[in-house]
Scaffold this motif. Sequence first.
Motif, mmCIF file in Angstrom:
data_model
loop_
_atom_site.group_PDB
_atom_site.id
_atom_site.type_symbol
_atom_site.label_atom_id
_atom_site.label_comp_id
_atom_site.label_asym_id
_atom_site.label_seq_id
_atom_site.Cartn_x
_atom_site.Cartn_y
_atom_site.Cartn_z
ATOM 1 N N TYR A 161 -84.872 -57.578 22.082
ATOM 2 C CA TYR A 161 -84.843 -56.130 21.909
ATOM 3 C C TYR A 161 -86.231 -55.496 22.046
ATOM 4 O O TYR A 161 -86.410 -54.316 21.757
ATOM 5 N N ALA A 162 -87.200 -56.281 22.478
ATOM 6 C CA ALA A 162 -88.577 -55.776 22.545
ATOM 7 C C ALA A 162 -88.720 -54.639 23.542
ATOM 8 O O ALA A 162 -89.416 -53.661 23.287
ATOM 9 N N ASP A 163 -88.091 -54.776 24.720
ATOM 10 C CA ASP A 163 -88.146 -53.744 25.741
ATOM 11 C C ASP A 163 -89.592 -53.375 26.090
ATOM 12 O O ASP A 163 -89.933 -52.210 26.257
ATOM 13 N N ASN A 164 -90.438 -54.409 26.188
ATOM 14 C CA ASN A 164 -91.843 -54.178 26.502
ATOM 15 C C ASN A 164 -92.385 -55.405 27.219
ATOM 16 O O ASN A 164 -92.597 -56.454 26.595
ATOM 17 N N TYR A 165 -92.620 -55.269 28.516
ATOM 18 C CA TYR A 165 -93.070 -56.400 29.330
ATOM 19 C C TYR A 165 -94.366 -57.003 28.801
ATOM 20 O O TYR A 165 -94.504 -58.233 28.707
ATOM 21 N N PHE A 166 -95.337 -56.181 28.436
ATOM 22 C CA PHE A 166 -96.648 -56.672 28.061
ATOM 23 C C PHE A 166 -96.620 -57.424 26.740
ATOM 24 O O PHE A 166 -97.297 -58.442 26.580
ATOM 25 N N ILE A 167 -95.820 -56.937 25.787
ATOM 26 C CA ILE A 167 -95.717 -57.638 24.515
ATOM 27 C C ILE A 167 -95.036 -58.985 24.692
ATOM 28 O O ILE A 167 -95.505 -60.010 24.178
ATOM 29 N N VAL A 168 -93.953 -59.018 25.435
ATOM 30 C CA VAL A 168 -93.237 -60.277 25.656
ATOM 31 C C VAL A 168 -94.129 -61.277 26.379
ATOM 32 O O VAL A 168 -94.194 -62.463 26.025
ATOM 33 N N SER A 169 -94.846 -60.815 27.408
ATOM 34 C CA SER A 169 -95.734 -61.695 28.158
ATOM 35 C C SER A 169 -96.853 -62.234 27.271
ATOM 36 O O SER A 169 -97.188 -63.422 27.312
ATOM 37 N N ALA A 170 -97.425 -61.368 26.450
ATOM 38 C CA ALA A 170 -98.517 -61.788 25.563
ATOM 39 C C ALA A 170 -98.025 -62.804 24.534
ATOM 40 O O ALA A 170 -98.702 -63.815 24.273
ATOM 41 N N ILE A 171 -96.854 -62.558 23.948
ATOM 42 C CA ILE A 171 -96.322 -63.486 22.952
ATOM 43 C C ILE A 171 -96.008 -64.833 23.587
ATOM 44 O O ILE A 171 -96.278 -65.891 22.994
ATOM 45 N N ASP A 172 -95.467 -64.838 24.793
ATOM 46 C CA ASP A 172 -95.189 -66.098 25.487
ATOM 47 C C ASP A 172 -96.440 -66.947 25.602
ATOM 48 O O ASP A 172 -96.397 -68.172 25.452
ATOM 49 N N ASP A 173 -97.574 -66.309 25.871
ATOM 50 C CA ASP A 173 -98.827 -67.043 26.023
ATOM 51 C C ASP A 173 -99.439 -67.445 24.681
ATOM 52 O O ASP A 173 -100.324 -68.305 24.631
ATOM 53 N N LEU A 174 -98.966 -66.847 23.586
ATOM 54 C CA LEU A 174 -99.489 -67.176 22.265
ATOM 55 C C LEU A 174 -98.706 -68.281 21.561
ATOM 56 O O LEU A 174 -99.212 -68.900 20.622
ATOM 57 N N TRP A 175 -97.462 -68.545 22.003
ATOM 58 C CA TRP A 175 -96.629 -69.548 21.317
ATOM 59 C C TRP A 175 -97.316 -70.901 21.195
ATOM 60 O O TRP A 175 -97.264 -71.523 20.115
#
Length: 243
Positions: A161-175
């Motif tokens: 439900y994020a609906d935000n490309y940059f947040i999702v991309s950033a979190i993927d790289d932080l996992w």
Amino acid sequence: MSASSPPGSQPSASMPETMTPFKPQESLTEQVARHLEDLVAFGQLQSGERIVESTMARQLNVSHGSLREGLRLAERRHLVQNVPRRGTFVTRLDSFFVRSLYDVMALYLSHTGRKFARAWQADDMARLESLYQRMEDCRVSNDLPGFLDLGIHYTQASLAYADNYFIVSAIDDLWPSAKRCAFVAFKGGGDHCLADNLSFMRNSIAAIRQRDEAQLCRIIQGYADDQCDKVIRYLDTQPSHAR
């Protein structure tokens, strides 16, 4: 400890025996990066350690080019750093890195968590409850890798439900860094730390079910602060070469 060193004698401080072995498949770059992720997250490659590309390529039976592509992906995920004219090193795990990670993760997950609490559907809640039960099973069976992976799946739930490309991309790289820090926290806290994580899940599920966005954000921030403190306390007890 190098990538080829045997695990330590204490289960809590060694690379878990169930870590997925390296098997080149359709995306060799991703396979290399994920293998490096496990080596760093579970302490087989230590904080600040230099990665000798020729040795690593030989161990994984891949070309130098394929290894470098994997290293570039691992660098984007904050696992390694390339130092010009010196080589590639495992990103140093220190208090600055740890605080930076948990600060930004709390910000991102509070943002996506609010949207999740606002819009979740019945199947979302069923999935959270299933993940909670599976993590409880992993705790009972002492399956730490499984527990960590399921914990990441749990925190990923709100991204739908994020609906935000940059947040999702950033979190993927932080996992991967979150996984690395979680393992450090578990080395220091053992079963008590696992119980704390399950308590966080139970409380956050209750807040999501009630669609209480403010309470969910307080729970996320409290969990981030607690985990951050656990990791730093453990690092403070270790010699720098063992982190």
